[in-house]
Design an enzyme around this catalytic site. Structure first.
Site, PDB file in Angstrom:
ATOM      1  N   ARG A 158      -8.750  -3.681 -13.415  1.00 29.73           N
ATOM      2  CA  ARG A 158      -9.480  -2.658 -12.651  1.00 29.73           C
ATOM      3  C   ARG A 158     -10.485  -1.875 -13.502  1.00 29.73           C
ATOM      4  O   ARG A 158     -10.733  -0.701 -13.257  1.00 29.73           O
ATOM      5  CB  ARG A 158      -8.516  -1.648 -12.010  1.00 29.73           C
ATOM      6  N   SER A 251      -4.441   1.434  -3.482  1.00 27.09           N
ATOM      7  CA  SER A 251      -3.507   1.844  -4.542  1.00 27.09           C
ATOM      8  C   SER A 251      -4.054   3.097  -5.217  1.00 27.09           C
ATOM      9  O   SER A 251      -5.188   3.099  -5.696  1.00 27.09           O
ATOM     10  CB  SER A 251      -3.389   0.766  -5.622  1.00 27.09           C
ATOM     11  N   GLU A 354      -5.789   5.078 -10.204  1.00 28.01           N
ATOM     12  CA  GLU A 354      -6.779   4.002 -10.093  1.00 28.01           C
ATOM     13  C   GLU A 354      -8.012   4.540  -9.366  1.00 28.01           C
ATOM     14  O   GLU A 354      -9.137   4.123  -9.621  1.00 28.01           O
ATOM     15  CB  GLU A 354      -6.170   2.837  -9.293  1.00 28.01           C
TER      16      GLU A 354
HETATM   17  N1  EPU Z   1       8.223  -1.758  -4.611  1.00 27.56           N
HETATM   18  C1  EPU Z   1       9.301  -0.937  -4.439  1.00 27.56           C
HETATM   19  N2  EPU Z   1       9.308  -0.119  -3.348  1.00 27.56           N
HETATM   20  C2  EPU Z   1       8.314  -0.119  -2.424  1.00 27.56           C
HETATM   21  C3  EPU Z   1       7.207  -0.984  -2.614  1.00 27.56           C
HETATM   22  C4  EPU Z   1       7.179  -1.793  -3.722  1.00 27.56           C
HETATM   23  O1  EPU Z   1      10.219  -0.895  -5.244  1.00 27.56           O
HETATM   24  O2  EPU Z   1       8.399   0.632  -1.458  1.00 27.56           O
HETATM   25  C5  EPU Z   1       8.210  -2.651  -5.779  1.00 27.56           C
HETATM   26  C6  EPU Z   1       8.551  -4.063  -5.349  1.00 27.56           C
HETATM   27  O3  EPU Z   1       9.424  -4.592  -6.309  1.00 27.56           O
HETATM   28  C7  EPU Z   1       7.257  -4.816  -5.439  1.00 27.56           C
HETATM   29  C8  EPU Z   1       6.524  -4.033  -6.516  1.00 27.56           C
HETATM   30  O4  EPU Z   1       6.937  -2.666  -6.355  1.00 27.56           O
HETATM   31  O5  EPU Z   1       7.435  -6.130  -5.804  1.00 27.56           O
HETATM   32  C9  EPU Z   1       5.031  -4.136  -6.432  1.00 27.56           C
HETATM   33  O6  EPU Z   1       4.615  -3.738  -5.156  1.00 27.56           O
HETATM   34  P1  EPU Z   1       3.356  -4.375  -4.450  1.00 27.56           P
HETATM   35  O7  EPU Z   1       3.305  -5.834  -4.668  1.00 27.56           O
HETATM   36  O8  EPU Z   1       3.332  -3.897  -3.063  1.00 27.56           O
HETATM   37  O9  EPU Z   1       2.151  -3.612  -5.175  1.00 27.56           O
HETATM   38  P2  EPU Z   1       1.516  -3.934  -6.558  1.00 27.56           P
HETATM   39  O10 EPU Z   1       1.806  -5.305  -6.995  1.00 27.56           O
HETATM   40  O11 EPU Z   1       1.846  -2.950  -7.570  1.00 27.56           O
HETATM   41  C10 EPU Z   1      -0.962  -4.583  -6.820  1.00 27.56           C
HETATM   42  C11 EPU Z   1      -2.336  -4.002  -6.624  1.00 27.56           C
HETATM   43  C12 EPU Z   1      -2.763  -4.098  -5.173  1.00 27.56           C
HETATM   44  C13 EPU Z   1      -2.714  -5.555  -4.757  1.00 27.56           C
HETATM   45  C14 EPU Z   1      -1.282  -6.082  -4.973  1.00 27.56           C
HETATM   46  C15 EPU Z   1      -1.174  -7.551  -4.691  1.00 27.56           C
HETATM   47  C16 EPU Z   1      -2.575  -2.310  -8.346  1.00 27.56           C
HETATM   48  C17 EPU Z   1      -2.642  -0.853  -8.653  1.00 27.56           C
HETATM   49  N3  EPU Z   1      -2.370  -2.620  -7.060  1.00 27.56           N
HETATM   50  O12 EPU Z   1      -0.048  -3.781  -6.140  1.00 27.56           O
HETATM   51  O13 EPU Z   1      -4.115  -3.673  -5.110  1.00 27.56           O
HETATM   52  O14 EPU Z   1      -3.071  -5.694  -3.406  1.00 27.56           O
HETATM   53  O15 EPU Z   1      -0.916  -5.913  -6.355  1.00 27.56           O
HETATM   54  O16 EPU Z   1      -1.783  -8.257  -5.719  1.00 27.56           O
HETATM   55  O17 EPU Z   1      -2.705  -3.130  -9.240  1.00 27.56           O
HETATM   56  C18 EPU Z   1      -5.567  -1.837  -4.701  1.00 27.56           C
HETATM   57  O18 EPU Z   1      -5.992  -2.002  -5.844  1.00 27.56           O
HETATM   58  O19 EPU Z   1      -6.007  -0.930  -3.952  1.00 27.56           O
HETATM   59  C19 EPU Z   1      -4.516  -2.713  -4.220  1.00 27.56           C
HETATM   60  C20 EPU Z   1      -3.990  -2.576  -3.000  1.00 27.56           C
END
Ligand code: EPU
Length: 358
Positions: A158, A251, A354
């Site tokens: 990012r 995010s 972010e």
């Molecule tokens: N989780 C929890 N509780 C919750 C939700 C999630 O414990 O209520 C844990 C779960 O284990 C899950 C992990 O957190 O596997 C990660 O959650 P999630 O995959 O929903 O989000 P992320 O991987 O952290 C990132 C990007 C998103 C992107 C997704 C998919 C960042 C800051 N965010 O989220 O990007 O869509 O991966 O690749 O890197 C954005 O940048 O606006 C965005 C939405």
């Protein structure tokens, strides 16, 4: 064409729907407009804005907000050039409908093409830098248009030089993305493969290198970029608020990357809280560990927490939403600070937003 509005209400121009104003709002629809703008006469500073989907306006903006509304689209055999103002997801939809591989994993990310190259948007194992081949920009220092090789942009998670040492220098007018007719499905991240299997599009027995989808008669067809786009839209719609319905900027925090030793201490804390067999979600990044901020925010009990009209989104706690529709910047910042301080105390990690604060 150049359009100008003084004392402009930005609430429909930022997806968080913050009710703030700028001294001047300027929109250009062609590259030549950037040459004819009287830069010195504009209220300072000048903020270049795309879809306003990764910004938190914390107060009225004293300078000029410039929107590059250049919206052309030219496709060649292996690439697609798009004006900075084209909605990024429109490009994803066009590519998928033509059976072209490249941006399908980035489907439904809000924002415009110009910003995609600044922020290095990413999702489901793909980042903009993986498919970007050229950036065209107006260089404010030299007063001319240039082409920038993405390899020189210092892309990371990012981030890019456009956000650091090049900040304010280049105004992106167009980007070129690689597209390809050759299948290159990336299914191994964030439940994409499972969503395709659950919908019957990918046979559980299919190899990872050459996934196939089942058709009605039980035989198989090659997987298409549209299949992946549809799966990703399904996943995102389940956990992320639609910006047309509820203000947010996606995010809110970056996912922190920490040492293995620090991660071991986090596992100990998590097992005290959740039982001895509890597994902390994480991704290996070289010899470090990325821990989802969503998990930490959830563990600290913030899901659904409110500060006035701002709320931690219950289905995805990485997102702060403008739940009432008229949350103030101070209410969003109040929630942000509570989260940062609580996580610092519990896990010794300082979360970084972010979303850019203006
Ligand atoms: N989780 C929890 N509780 C919750 C939700 C999630 O414990 O209520 C844990 C779960 O284990 C899950 C992990 O957190 O596997 C990660 O959650 P999630 O995959 O929903 O989000 P992320 O991987 O952290 C990132 C990007 C998103 C992107 C997704 C998919 C960042 C800051 N965010 O989220 O990007 O869509 O991966 O690749 O890197 C954005 O940048 O606006 C965005 C939405």
């Amino acid at each position: 064409m150049i359009t100008k509005h003084a004392h402009f209400d930005l609430s429909t121009r930022n997806t968080f729907r913050m009710r703030v104003r700028c001294a001047l709002f300027v929109e250009v629809s062609a590259e030549e407009d950037l040459l004819s703008l009287d830069w010195d006469a504009l209220p300072q500073p000048v903020l270049v804005m795309g879809g306003g989907s990764n910004l938190l306006f914390t107060k009225d903006f004293p300078g000029t907000v410039l929107h590059v509304g250049i919206c052309h689209s030219e496709r060649s055999e292996e690439s697609w050039t798009l004006g900075a103002g084209v909605v990024f997801d429109d490009f994803c939809a066009w590519a998928a409908s033509e059976g072209l591989w490249g941006p399908e994993n980035l489907s439904l990310i809000p924002g415009e093409c110009g910003a995609s190259a600044v922020q290095n948007i990413g999702a489901y194992g793909v980042e903009a830098k993986d498919i970007l081949t050229d950036i065209r920009a107006y260089d404010r220092v030299e007063g001319r248009f240039v082409h920038i090789d993405p390899a020189t942009c210092g892309y990371g998670y990012r981030t890019s030089r456009f956000k650091t040492e090049w900040k304010g220098r280049y105004i992106i007018t167009a980007v070129t993305y690689r597209v390809s007719c050759t299948p290159q499905p990336k299914l191994d991240y964030g439940g994409v493969r499972k969503a395709l299997e659950d919908s019957g599009k990918v046979l559980p027995s299919a190899s990872l290198r050459d996934p196939v989808r089942a058709n009605a008669s039980g035989s198989t067809l090659p997987l298409s970029p549209k299949d992946i786009r549809d799966a990703i839209i399904g996943i995102r719609n389940q956990k992320l608020p639609a910006v047309e319905e509820m203000g947010s900027a996606g995010s809110f925090f970056c996912n922190p990357v920490i040492s293995r030793e620090h991660f071991r201490r986090i596992v100990e804390t998590a097992r005290k809280d959740n039982g001895p067999d509890y597994e902390v979600p994480h991704y290996e990044v070289g010899d470090q560990v990325k821990v989802p901020a969503a998990w930490m925010i959830d563990q600290c009990g913030f899901k659904g927490a409110r500060s006035g009209g701002a709320q931690v989104y219950p289905k995805q706690p990485l997102v702060i939403v403008n739940a009432s529709g008229n949350a103030s910047p101070q209410e969003v910042i109040g929630l942000e600070q509570q989260i940062i301080q609580t996580i610092e105390r519990k896990y010794g990690i300082t979360l970084h937003p972010e979303v850019e604060h203006v």
